[in-house]
Design a protein around this motif. Structure first.
Motif: not given
Length: 144
Positions: A4-11, A69-78, A83-89
């Motif tokens: 749930s932390d991977n998705f914006a909570r909104e209202d 496992r699925i490896r998600l990347a998150k786009i920030t507000s900026n 990228l997941p550390k497991s991918v970047v490594s």
């Protein structure tokens, strides 16, 4: 909820957001083709015995092998992509990636910008100056 932390909570309320997160995760996993692996995970014999007795919790980390496992990347507000550390490594020493849109997918290809420094050093060793390069470009453009 695991993701749930991977998705914006909104209202949304907590329960609404958990439901939304589950639906969004299922949609993503279905689109990228990984859903089948979560619905019928590649379990060891011991894991299968436990799952038959206790049931299976879809996508619980530690129970599904890391490679499944699925490896998600998150786009920030900026508008930055985290990228997941497991991918970047898997790309030690790489700081830059070429970014392309291929059939609706973002494709990152590691690049080494130091290659330009290597070319500059080779040109310097050959005695090619910035003026020589500018003259060559000017001649090429004139002949177009």
């Amino acid at each position: 909820m695991l993701w749930s932390d991977n998705f914006a909570r909104e209202d949304r309320t907590g329960d609404q957001h958990d439901a939304y997160s589950i639906a969004a995760w299922l949609s993503h996993a279905d689109r990228d083709g990984s859903l089948a692996g979560f619905l019928k995970p590649n379990l060891t014999e011991d894991e299968n015995r436990v799952a038959r007795v206790e049931g299976w919790i879809l996508g619980v980390p530690g129970l599904i092998r890391k490679e499944d496992r699925i490896r998600l990347a998150k786009i920030t507000s900026n508008n930055q992509l985290t990228l997941p550390k497991s991918v970047v490594s898997e790309f030690p020493g790489i700081e830059y990636f070429d970014v392309a849109n291929e059939n609706g997918r973002i494709v990152l290809t590691p690049v080494n910008p130091l290659q330009a420094d290597t070319v500059r050093a080779k040109l310097a060793a050959l005695g090619v100056t910035d003026t020589d390069i500018a003259d060559a470009v000017a001649r090429a453009r004139k002949n177009e």
